[in-house]
Design a protein around this motif. Structure first.
Motif, short mmCIF file in Angstrom:
data_model
loop_
_atom_site.label_atom_id
_atom_site.label_comp_id
_atom_site.label_asym_id
_atom_site.label_seq_id
_atom_site.Cartn_x
_atom_site.Cartn_y
_atom_site.Cartn_z
N ASN A 1 -25.50 -20.54 -59.74
CA ASN A 1 -24.89 -20.30 -61.08
C ASN A 1 -23.57 -20.41 -61.17
OD1 ASN A 1 -24.18 -17.46 -61.17
ND2 ASN A 1 -26.15 -17.48 -59.92
N THR A 2 -22.91 -20.60 -62.49
CA THR A 2 -21.63 -20.69 -62.54
C THR A 2 -20.89 -19.25 -62.09
OG1 THR A 2 -21.99 -22.21 -64.61
CG2 THR A 2 -19.92 -21.09 -64.43
N TYR B 1 -20.84 -19.42 -58.46
CA TYR B 1 -20.15 -20.54 -57.92
C TYR B 1 -18.64 -20.22 -57.66
CZ TYR B 1 -19.06 -25.56 -57.50
OH TYR B 1 -18.66 -26.62 -57.11
N SER C 1 -15.98 -23.18 -56.82
CA SER C 1 -16.65 -24.10 -55.84
C SER C 1 -16.05 -23.02 -54.51
CB SER C 1 -15.87 -25.15 -55.62
OG SER C 1 -14.44 -25.10 -55.01
N LEU D 1 -23.52 -26.89 -58.40
CA LEU D 1 -23.33 -26.13 -59.53
C LEU D 1 -24.53 -26.12 -60.51
CD1 LEU D 1 -21.62 -24.01 -61.36
CD2 LEU D 1 -20.48 -26.13 -62.11
N PRO E 1 -25.24 -25.56 -64.04
CA PRO E 1 -24.79 -25.12 -65.52
C PRO E 1 -25.65 -24.40 -66.33
CG PRO E 1 -25.48 -27.24 -65.35
CD PRO E 1 -25.82 -26.84 -64.15
N ASP F 1 -12.30 -27.14 -58.80
CA ASP F 1 -13.82 -26.88 -58.95
C ASP F 1 -14.65 -27.97 -58.23
OD1 ASP F 1 -13.57 -28.69 -60.73
OD2 ASP F 1 -13.91 -27.42 -62.48
#
Length: 196
Positions: free
Chosen positions: A32-33, A36, A39, A63, A65, A148
């Motif tokens: 999940n963002t 994450y 990165s 990722l 989103p 990212d």
């Protein structure tokens, strides 16, 4: 620290936002963002536990989103099927970072278009999440910013082709001898982080 959330699944081909090559290992996940972290989660190993007692370790390669929520993992279909029947669609899970035994050593890859004037460097097959990458330039190590899409950028070209220092989230720092700037070539280092 354990995270709580749900696990869903998707058709993963092993590649994704982390810019890794497709992997023969089907046990991967998209993060999940929130977790994450631009990165920072790429390449991390995560131990996932389902409420039914089943568990497995997956590698973060992508990722997930929105509408993925904080704590959520979007597993490869193969990974989800080891935890629950795919017909369930989504299950509650807890997960923690893992530091598994690996036969592989860390590799370094320069991105397409890299040269002595501009380069982007990726770390592959690391046991623990990578916190920092530095390049040696003019006798000193200089930290590079992380994109990212999971490459560390030297936009001025400083340190391209020089020694590389890779530090994991536990503070262990490995120094890689200078490697030639060969875009899209995965170069072995013979080094690996210690288990945690």
């Amino acid at each position: 620290m354990p995270h709580s959330g749900v696990a869903t699944f998707y058709d993963s081909n092993g590649s994704g936002a982390c810019s890794y090559d497709p992997s023969p290992d089907p046990l991967t996940a998209a993060m999940n963002t929130a977790d994450y972290e631009g990165s920072k989660a790429c390449g991390a190993y995560v131990l996932v536990r389902a409420a039914n007692g089943a568990s497995l370790t997956v590698r973060i390669t992508n990722l997930c989103p929105a509408p993925c929520k904080a704590g959520q993992l979007d597993l490869s279909a193969e990974a989800f099927a080891r935890l629950a029947a795919p017909s369930q669609g989504q299950i509650p899970v807890t997960w923690t970072l893992a530091s598994p035994e690996l036969s592989k050593k860390i590799s370094i890859r320069y991105k397409t278009g890299s040269s002595q004037y501009w380069c982007a460097i990726q770390v592959i097959d690391h046991r623990n999440p990578v916190a920092r990458l530095e390049v040696q330039s003019g006798g000193q190590f200089k930290q590079l910013s992380r994109a990212d899409y999971n490459y560390f950028l030297s936009e001025s070209g400083s340190g391209c082709g020089g020694a590389i220092a890779v530090t994991d989230i536990h503070g262990q720092r490995l120094v890689v001898d200078p490697l030639p700037v060969k875009p899209d070539v995965t170069q072995a280092t013979g080094l690996q982080f210690a288990a945690h």
